[in-house]
Design a protein around this motif. Structure first.
Motif, mmCIF file in Angstrom:
data_model
loop_
_atom_site.group_PDB
_atom_site.id
_atom_site.type_symbol
_atom_site.label_atom_id
_atom_site.label_comp_id
_atom_site.label_asym_id
_atom_site.label_seq_id
_atom_site.Cartn_x
_atom_site.Cartn_y
_atom_site.Cartn_z
ATOM 1 N N TRP A 146 -12.303 4.647 1.581
ATOM 2 C CA TRP A 146 -11.467 4.700 3.081
ATOM 3 C C TRP A 146 -12.266 5.518 4.013
ATOM 4 C CZ3 TRP A 146 -7.490 2.017 4.692
ATOM 5 C CH2 TRP A 146 -7.094 2.549 5.790
ATOM 6 N N TRP A 182 5.132 5.093 -1.845
ATOM 7 C CA TRP A 182 5.500 6.554 -1.617
ATOM 8 C C TRP A 182 5.635 6.927 -0.082
ATOM 9 C CZ3 TRP A 182 3.809 10.968 0.562
ATOM 10 C CH2 TRP A 182 4.404 12.238 0.111
ATOM 11 N N TYR A 226 -7.150 11.133 -2.793
ATOM 12 C CA TYR A 226 -7.806 12.041 -1.689
ATOM 13 C C TYR A 226 -7.860 13.366 -2.271
ATOM 14 C CZ TYR A 226 -7.497 8.143 1.306
ATOM 15 O OH TYR A 226 -7.600 6.949 2.033
ATOM 16 N N SER A 227 -6.764 13.770 -2.890
ATOM 17 C CA SER A 227 -7.042 15.203 -3.189
ATOM 18 C C SER A 227 -5.862 15.602 -4.457
ATOM 19 C CB SER A 227 -6.453 16.312 -2.009
ATOM 20 O OG SER A 227 -5.118 15.958 -1.618
ATOM 21 N N PRO A 228 -6.149 16.700 -5.059
ATOM 22 C CA PRO A 228 -5.230 16.930 -6.324
ATOM 23 C C PRO A 228 -3.652 17.575 -5.776
ATOM 24 C CG PRO A 228 -6.624 19.017 -5.894
ATOM 25 C CD PRO A 228 -7.111 17.801 -4.905
ATOM 26 N N PHE A 243 -12.116 9.093 9.195
ATOM 27 C CA PHE A 243 -12.400 8.866 7.751
ATOM 28 C C PHE A 243 -13.584 7.909 7.690
ATOM 29 C CE2 PHE A 243 -8.194 10.757 7.072
ATOM 30 C CZ PHE A 243 -8.331 10.960 5.790
ATOM 31 N N ASP A 255 2.162 18.861 3.186
ATOM 32 C CA ASP A 255 2.048 17.595 3.256
ATOM 33 C C ASP A 255 0.980 17.380 4.318
ATOM 34 O OD1 ASP A 255 3.366 17.854 5.467
ATOM 35 O OD2 ASP A 255 4.801 16.325 4.946
ATOM 36 N N GLY A 256 0.436 18.138 4.742
ATOM 37 C CA GLY A 256 -0.742 18.121 5.750
ATOM 38 C C GLY A 256 -0.193 17.989 7.099
ATOM 39 N N ASN A 295 0.807 -1.111 0.027
ATOM 40 C CA ASN A 295 -0.116 0.047 0.006
ATOM 41 C C ASN A 295 0.680 1.201 0.157
ATOM 42 O OD1 ASN A 295 -2.751 1.301 0.529
ATOM 43 N ND2 ASN A 295 -1.378 2.160 2.118
ATOM 44 N N GLU A 296 0.979 2.221 -1.064
ATOM 45 C CA GLU A 296 1.551 3.401 -1.080
ATOM 46 C C GLU A 296 2.991 3.484 -0.652
ATOM 47 O OE1 GLU A 296 -0.968 6.057 1.203
ATOM 48 O OE2 GLU A 296 -2.562 6.142 -0.249
ATOM 49 N N GLU A 313 -8.652 3.167 -2.578
ATOM 50 C CA GLU A 313 -8.956 4.423 -1.344
ATOM 51 C C GLU A 313 -9.378 5.289 -1.837
ATOM 52 O OE1 GLU A 313 -5.956 4.817 1.615
ATOM 53 O OE2 GLU A 313 -5.354 2.623 1.686
ATOM 54 N N ASN A 321 -5.098 4.988 -5.100
ATOM 55 C CA ASN A 321 -5.622 5.649 -3.664
ATOM 56 C C ASN A 321 -5.539 7.136 -4.225
ATOM 57 O OD1 ASN A 321 -5.565 3.258 -2.611
ATOM 58 N ND2 ASN A 321 -4.004 3.873 -0.880
ATOM 59 N N TRP A 365 -6.757 19.101 3.220
ATOM 60 C CA TRP A 365 -6.580 18.503 1.890
ATOM 61 C C TRP A 365 -7.886 19.157 0.950
ATOM 62 C CZ3 TRP A 365 -5.925 12.760 3.201
ATOM 63 C CH2 TRP A 365 -4.671 12.679 3.963
HETATM 64 C C1 GBH Z 1 -3.597 6.920 2.889
HETATM 65 O O1 GBH Z 1 -2.841 7.559 2.850
HETATM 66 C C2 GBH Z 1 -3.462 5.609 3.639
HETATM 67 O O2 GBH Z 1 -3.381 4.427 2.789
HETATM 68 C C3 GBH Z 1 -4.467 5.136 4.800
HETATM 69 O O3 GBH Z 1 -3.781 4.246 5.685
HETATM 70 C C4 GBH Z 1 -4.810 6.609 5.519
HETATM 71 O O4 GBH Z 1 -5.727 6.264 6.591
HETATM 72 C C5 GBH Z 1 -5.753 7.420 4.534
HETATM 73 O O5 GBH Z 1 -4.843 7.509 3.541
HETATM 74 C C6 GBH Z 1 -5.979 8.886 5.102
HETATM 75 O O6 GBH Z 1 -4.912 9.620 5.271
HETATM 76 O O7 GBH Z 1 -0.208 17.646 0.346
HETATM 77 O O8 GBH Z 1 -1.928 18.481 1.736
HETATM 78 O O9 GBH Z 1 -2.440 17.719 -0.630
HETATM 79 C C7 GBH Z 1 -2.913 8.716 2.018
HETATM 80 C C8 GBH Z 1 -1.637 9.542 2.397
HETATM 81 C C9 GBH Z 1 -2.715 11.678 1.645
HETATM 82 C C10 GBH Z 1 -0.274 11.382 1.688
HETATM 83 C C11 GBH Z 1 -2.335 12.977 0.746
HETATM 84 C C12 GBH Z 1 -0.106 12.785 0.874
HETATM 85 C C13 GBH Z 1 -1.039 14.627 0.379
HETATM 86 C C14 GBH Z 1 -2.033 15.884 1.052
HETATM 87 N N1 GBH Z 1 -1.586 10.866 1.464
HETATM 88 N N2 GBH Z 1 -1.282 13.521 1.165
HETATM 89 S S1 GBH Z 1 -1.635 17.582 0.489
#
Ligand code: GBH
Length: 474
Positions: free
Chosen positions: A425, A175, A303-305, A441, A321-322, A172-173, A378, A301, A351
């Motif tokens: 997720w 990165w 979440y955001s751009p 989440f 990176d939050g 998983n990820e 996710e 996976n 995000w």
């Molecule tokens: C996932 O990671 C995981 O797989 C999961 O375990 C976790 O609970 C879930 O997401 C929620 O975090 O630079 O501010 O735009 C996601 C991790 C999320 C890391 C987005 C980089 C960039 C946000 N990534 N993040 S930002």
């Protein structure tokens, strides 16, 4: 209540939800489990918000039957969860995998059987960040032996569960494992060494390749894939310095995983541009052949751009990176790049919300891997959910987020991307890594004091959506 999407998804489209072992299981020293890097990290003061840890989490290890019943009630087609490596081979070290812990296997075996009885298809992730601490003590992901042991561990998992599990995800990820674990240090093991992070990238890729081969051997009919947190990277403007920044981030986030896995090489521009950090001498003859294995599926996976620009040295460099200011950079050799804060709306992670990014990303991966099925492994959002006086949790923002992103998946399918499924997720509120229990989440609320599960409005909405899609299947 907004239903969002009334379009028909393909008849075999899979609707699921996802979790990860350390985030939900608890029971950290039950039945022979040994510590992972996340036990060590979360028990180190100051690393995790409120010094929270996964000692109990959602107590899923003891409540898995209740959780499977919940999933059955929601009508999920599939459930993606991860195995805790230190439950399966608790005595692993740099030189040997050590004996298989039957009690660890038994737990996952019971979980798989319960899912199958409930008509839910299990998708197993072999590694969602909980490296056995003994392997970190021997060098962790920057060290080659970790990849070798991972291949052996994958063989054990496939041997014992591959008769009933149709889909395995290796990592998983990676990165996050590499850059957040070894460069910015906001994730376990918390190291801040960009050279180590790039060595980790390579050994995670190698681990993936060795695991694919092991699973193919032990469970020849299983589908095998990997889950990547790829980004659809946009330059802030068309100025050269912004497009160059976008190319570097695409390289460090996407191509450094996709190119070796799919095409058997590392991107030349990235090898060049990280030359001040590492000479890449950890890549040995034969490694790229080992990494480049045919895949049945790529998990995305989202979440955001990601929007980037070249940093001109003016003002503080933005790296969202939050995790706030002060952290080391996650990005090796990228002091000349910044990540400008995007316009809202935002989730409580900060995000920004942009469903189009998911469509773009799926199409980008499809272009590079035209023959490979895609899964959204996710997608979801954290908001400040509260139980009301009647014991309900109303989360209209999450419904809105999910419905728009599911529509974005539909757009990608219409544009030709072979997306076969979507996993929210997360099934449950859980241990949100460096944020501890402060971010929720789940589509199901967890009261951590009583361990009571309360399906949120979004869970009922998702359940209705699945039911409508199932009826369309006829
Ligand atoms: C996932 O990671 C995981 O797989 C999961 O375990 C976790 O609970 C879930 O997401 C929620 O975090 O630079 O501010 O735009 C996601 C991790 C999320 C890391 C987005 C980089 C960039 C946000 N990534 N993040 S930002």
């Amino acid at each position: 209540m907004p239903t969002g999407i009334e379009r028909a998804f393909p008849p075999k489209f899979v609707w699921g939800a996802a979790t990860a072992a350390y985030q939900i299981e608890g029971a950290i020293d039950t039945d022979g489990r040994t510590p992972s890097i996340w036990d060590t990290f979360s028990h180190t003061p100051g690393r995790v918000r409120s010094d929270d840890n996964g000692d109990i989490a959602c107590d899923h290890y003891n409540r898995y039957l209740e959780d499977v019943a919940l999933m059955r009630d929601l009508g999920l087609d599939s459930y993606r969860f991860s195995l805790s490596w230190p439950r399966i081979t608790p005595q692993v070290d740099a030189n040997a995998l050590g004996p298989v812990n039957q009690k660890g296997i038994d737990f996952y075996s019971r979980l798989v059987d319960a899912l199958l009885d409930a008509g839910i298809d299990p998708v197993i992730t072999l590694y969602h960040w909980d490296l056995p601490q003994a392997l970190e003590d021997a060098g962790g992901w920057p060290s080659r032996t970790t990849a070798e042991r991972f291949g052996e561990y994958a063989a054990v998992a496939a041997e014992h569960l591959g008769d009933r599990v149709a889909t395995f995800v290796t990592l998983n990820e990676p990165w996050c494992s590499a850059y957040l674990g070894y460069a910015s240090g906001v994730h376990a093991p918390g190291r801040t060494d960009p050279a180590a992070a790039l060595a980790a990238v390579h050994h995670l890729n190698l681990a993936h390749g060795l695991a694919v081969q092991a699973i193919r051997q032990q469970a020849p009919t299983a589908k095998v894939g990997v889950t990547l947190n790829l980004a659809s990277v946009r330059p802030q403007t068309l100025l050269d310095r912004d497009t160059a920044a976008a190319r570097r981030v695409d390289g460090l986030q996407n191509r450094v995983f996709l190119d070796p896995m799919l095409d058997g090489h590392y991107p030349d521009d990235i090898i060049d541009e990280t030359g001040s950090v590492t000479d890449w001498s950890f890549v040995r003859d034969g490694d790229l052949d080992a990494i480049c294995q045919p895949l049945d599926t790529i998990g995305v996976n989202y979440y955001s751009p990601t929007v980037v620009r070249g940093y001109d040295g003016d003002g503080p460099r933005e790296e969202s990176d939050g995790h706030g200011d002060g952290a080391a950079s996650a990005w090796p050799a990228s002091d000349d790049i910044e990540f400008p804060r995007q316009p809202g709306p935002y989730t409580v992670m900060g995000w920004s919300i942009d469903p189009r990014g998911l469509t773009e990303l799926l199409l980008r991966v499809h272009r590079q891997a035209p023959g490979v099925d895609l899964l959204v492994t996710e997608n979801g959002a954290a908001f400040d959910d509260l139980v009301d006086g009647e014991g309900r949790v109303d989360d209209p923002m999450r419904v809105e987020y999910l419905s728009r992103h599911i529509a974005a998946v539909g757009d990608a399918i219409e544009a030709g991307a072979p997306v076969r499924g979507y996993f929210v997720w997360s099934l449950l509120d859980n241990f949100e890594w460096a944020y501890g229990y402060t971010k929720r989440f789940g589509i199901v609320y967890v009261d951590y004091a009583s361990q009571r599960r309360v399906p949120k409005t979004s869970a009922r909405w998702y359940s209705d959506l699945i039911a409508r899609q199932v009826r369309r299947r006829g």
